[in-house]
Design a protein around this motif. Structure first.
Motif, PDB file in Angstrom:
ATOM      1  N   ASP A 193       0.811  -1.210   0.000  1.00 22.31           N
ATOM      2  CA  ASP A 193       0.000   0.000   0.000  1.00 22.31           C
ATOM      3  C   ASP A 193       0.853   1.273   0.000  1.00 22.31           C
ATOM      4  N   ARG A 194       2.170   1.118  -0.068  1.00 23.84           N
ATOM      5  CA  ARG A 194       3.081   2.256  -0.161  1.00 23.84           C
ATOM      6  C   ARG A 194       3.535   2.501  -1.596  1.00 23.84           C
ATOM      7  N   ALA A 195       2.955   1.795  -2.540  1.00 20.65           N
ATOM      8  CA  ALA A 195       3.435   1.817  -3.924  1.00 20.65           C
ATOM      9  C   ALA A 195       3.460   3.208  -4.534  1.00 20.65           C
ATOM     10  N   GLU A 196       2.567   4.081  -4.102  1.00 19.69           N
ATOM     11  CA  GLU A 196       2.515   5.431  -4.668  1.00 19.69           C
ATOM     12  C   GLU A 196       3.484   6.389  -3.978  1.00 19.69           C
ATOM     13  N   ARG A 197       4.126   5.917  -2.963  1.00 20.34           N
ATOM     14  CA  ARG A 197       5.075   6.748  -2.219  1.00 20.34           C
ATOM     15  C   ARG A 197       6.509   6.423  -2.655  1.00 20.34           C
ATOM     16  N   PRO A 198       7.511   7.164  -2.181  1.00 21.39           N
ATOM     17  CA  PRO A 198       8.881   6.976  -2.683  1.00 21.39           C
ATOM     18  C   PRO A 198       9.494   5.622  -2.311  1.00 21.39           C
ATOM     19  N   PHE A 199      10.317   5.103  -3.230  1.00 18.84           N
ATOM     20  CA  PHE A 199      11.212   3.981  -2.960  1.00 18.84           C
ATOM     21  C   PHE A 199      12.621   4.561  -3.052  1.00 18.84           C
ATOM     22  N   VAL A 200      13.320   4.588  -1.914  1.00 17.08           N
ATOM     23  CA  VAL A 200      14.642   5.216  -1.844  1.00 17.08           C
ATOM     24  C   VAL A 200      15.672   4.146  -1.504  1.00 17.08           C
ATOM     25  N   SER A 201      16.711   4.074  -2.326  1.00 21.19           N
ATOM     26  CA  SER A 201      17.726   3.035  -2.172  1.00 21.19           C
ATOM     27  C   SER A 201      19.086   3.645  -1.876  1.00 21.19           C
ATOM     28  N   VAL A 202      19.817   3.032  -0.945  1.00 24.79           N
ATOM     29  CA  VAL A 202      21.181   3.469  -0.653  1.00 24.79           C
ATOM     30  C   VAL A 202      22.034   2.241  -0.353  1.00 24.79           C
ATOM     31  N   THR A 203      23.253   2.242  -0.877  1.00 26.74           N
ATOM     32  CA  THR A 203      24.192   1.152  -0.621  1.00 26.74           C
ATOM     33  C   THR A 203      25.110   1.572   0.518  1.00 26.74           C
ATOM     34  N   CYS A 204      25.029   0.852   1.630  1.00 23.98           N
ATOM     35  CA  CYS A 204      25.741   1.255   2.845  1.00 23.98           C
ATOM     36  C   CYS A 204      27.260   1.140   2.714  1.00 23.98           C
ATOM     37  N   SER A 205      27.735   0.335   1.780  1.00 24.85           N
ATOM     38  CA  SER A 205      29.181   0.154   1.614  1.00 24.85           C
ATOM     39  C   SER A 205      29.777   1.157   0.634  1.00 24.85           C
ATOM     40  N   ALA A 206      28.946   2.010   0.040  1.00 26.75           N
ATOM     41  CA  ALA A 206      29.421   2.882  -1.038  1.00 26.75           C
ATOM     42  C   ALA A 206      30.087   4.158  -0.542  1.00 26.75           C
ATOM     43  N   LEU A 207      29.805   4.563   0.706  1.00 27.87           N
ATOM     44  CA  LEU A 207      30.310   5.847   1.213  1.00 27.87           C
ATOM     45  C   LEU A 207      30.987   5.670   2.560  1.00 27.87           C
ATOM     46  N   GLU A 252      26.206   9.072   6.859  1.00 30.70           N
ATOM     47  CA  GLU A 252      25.328   9.585   7.915  1.00 30.70           C
ATOM     48  C   GLU A 252      24.565  10.811   7.429  1.00 30.70           C
ATOM     49  N   SER A 253      25.259  11.708   6.768  1.00 30.45           N
ATOM     50  CA  SER A 253      24.620  12.914   6.242  1.00 30.45           C
ATOM     51  C   SER A 253      23.623  12.576   5.144  1.00 30.45           C
ATOM     52  N   GLN A 254      23.984  11.609   4.283  1.00 39.43           N
ATOM     53  CA  GLN A 254      23.079  11.230   3.208  1.00 39.43           C
ATOM     54  C   GLN A 254      21.799  10.617   3.765  1.00 39.43           C
ATOM     55  N   LEU A 255      21.916   9.800   4.791  1.00 36.50           N
ATOM     56  CA  LEU A 255      20.747   9.143   5.371  1.00 36.50           C
ATOM     57  C   LEU A 255      19.913  10.097   6.232  1.00 36.50           C
ATOM     58  N   PHE A 256      20.570  10.796   7.148  1.00 36.63           N
ATOM     59  CA  PHE A 256      19.852  11.557   8.171  1.00 36.63           C
ATOM     60  C   PHE A 256      19.759  13.060   7.871  1.00 36.63           C
ATOM     61  N   GLY A 257      20.543  13.522   6.899  1.00 40.94           N
ATOM     62  CA  GLY A 257      20.574  14.949   6.638  1.00 40.94           C
ATOM     63  C   GLY A 257      21.421  15.673   7.668  1.00 40.94           C
ATOM     64  N   HIS A 258      21.573  16.980   7.514  1.00 38.13           N
ATOM     65  CA  HIS A 258      22.347  17.752   8.477  1.00 38.13           C
ATOM     66  C   HIS A 258      21.845  19.186   8.546  1.00 38.13           C
ATOM     67  N   GLN A 302      20.822  23.776   5.290  1.00 48.73           N
ATOM     68  CA  GLN A 302      20.267  22.542   5.843  1.00 48.73           C
ATOM     69  C   GLN A 302      20.042  21.540   4.715  1.00 48.73           C
ATOM     70  N   LYS A 303      20.249  20.260   5.023  1.00 51.19           N
ATOM     71  CA  LYS A 303      20.041  19.224   4.020  1.00 51.19           C
ATOM     72  C   LYS A 303      19.102  18.152   4.556  1.00 51.19           C
ATOM     73  N   HIS A 304      18.055  17.841   3.802  1.00 47.41           N
ATOM     74  CA  HIS A 304      17.188  16.729   4.145  1.00 47.41           C
ATOM     75  C   HIS A 304      17.860  15.441   3.700  1.00 47.41           C
ATOM     76  N   GLY A 305      17.775  14.412   4.534  1.00 46.47           N
ATOM     77  CA  GLY A 305      18.385  13.136   4.202  1.00 46.47           C
ATOM     78  C   GLY A 305      17.413  12.210   3.484  1.00 46.47           C
ATOM     79  N   LEU A 306      17.918  11.036   3.119  1.00 52.81           N
ATOM     80  CA  LEU A 306      17.115  10.064   2.373  1.00 52.81           C
ATOM     81  C   LEU A 306      15.971   9.513   3.214  1.00 52.81           C
ATOM     82  N   ILE A 307      16.131   9.496   4.533  1.00 55.12           N
ATOM     83  CA  ILE A 307      15.045   9.020   5.393  1.00 55.12           C
ATOM     84  C   ILE A 307      13.836   9.939   5.255  1.00 55.12           C
TER      85      ILE A 307
END
Length: 202
Positions: A23-37, A43-49, A60-65
């Protein structure tokens, strides 16, 4: 959910299927590879700063979460997360809240987390490299994806899927795979799994 299997078995594809059939199909699918950075950029990419958290950071930066709010966050190679990020992820899973780097205020989100790994998390737990509480939290819905060599019946389906996909992407008109070619494909062990097959047919 925790998707487990060798590299290249199609964990990201499985995560997309879980997302787009929910039921989340219309909402975002966000992918990140934890070994890439490295740790801090991840941390900044995921949580923002917050603005001014590091020298030269002026906004200010919004993160992927936050980007994934209402949808799905796919964390590939979760076994490569550092202990500090494991703690932050555990809090997100337990409280549905997090803080941007440098912030003092919590942000609440509705995010489904799907994690994936090609590593043995249970062994990492026993070695003290992965948090036991996070492991059991992720293990609530484990899905093991077998390697391609153990599901040869999928080979013709995957071959035709990739040919159809490449026909669309590259405007080709390949009509399919011959019976002899399928036999050859089925006889190969595919150590790189679905990823290797895709690259072979491309």
């Amino acid at each position: 959910a925790l998707l487990m299997g060798e590299t290249g078995v199609g964990k990201k594809l499985a995560a997309r299927v879980l997302h787009y059939s929910s039921d989340r199909a219309e909402r975002p699918f966000v992918s990140v590879t934890c070994s890439a950075l490295p740790d801090q950029p991840l941390e900044s990419q995921l949580f923002g700063h917050e603005r001014g958290e590091w020298s030269g950071v002026r906004q200010q930066k919004h993160g992927l979460i936050e980007t994934a709010d209402g949808g799905t966050l796919f964390l590939d190679e979760i076994g490569d997360l550092t202990p500090a990020l494991q703690v932050r992820l555990l809090r997100l899973l337990e409280e549905k809240a997090f803080r941007r780097v440098g912030a003092i205020v919590d942000i609440r989100v509705d995010v489904r987390v799907i994690a994936a790994t090609s590593r043995n998390l249970e062994q990492l737990v026993s070695e003290g490299k992965f948090r036991e509480d996070l492991y059991y939290r992720l293990q609530m819905m484990p899905i093991v994806l077998p390697p391609l060599r153990e599901r040869r019946g999928d080979v013709p389906l995957l071959a035709n899927h990739f040919i159809d996909r490449f026909n669309r992407e590259f405007r080709r008109k390949v009509r399919g795979v011959s019976a002899d070619a399928i036999k050859e494909l089925e006889g190969y062990r595919w150590p790189g799994n679905v990823l290797e097959m895709r690259n072979t047919l491309e």
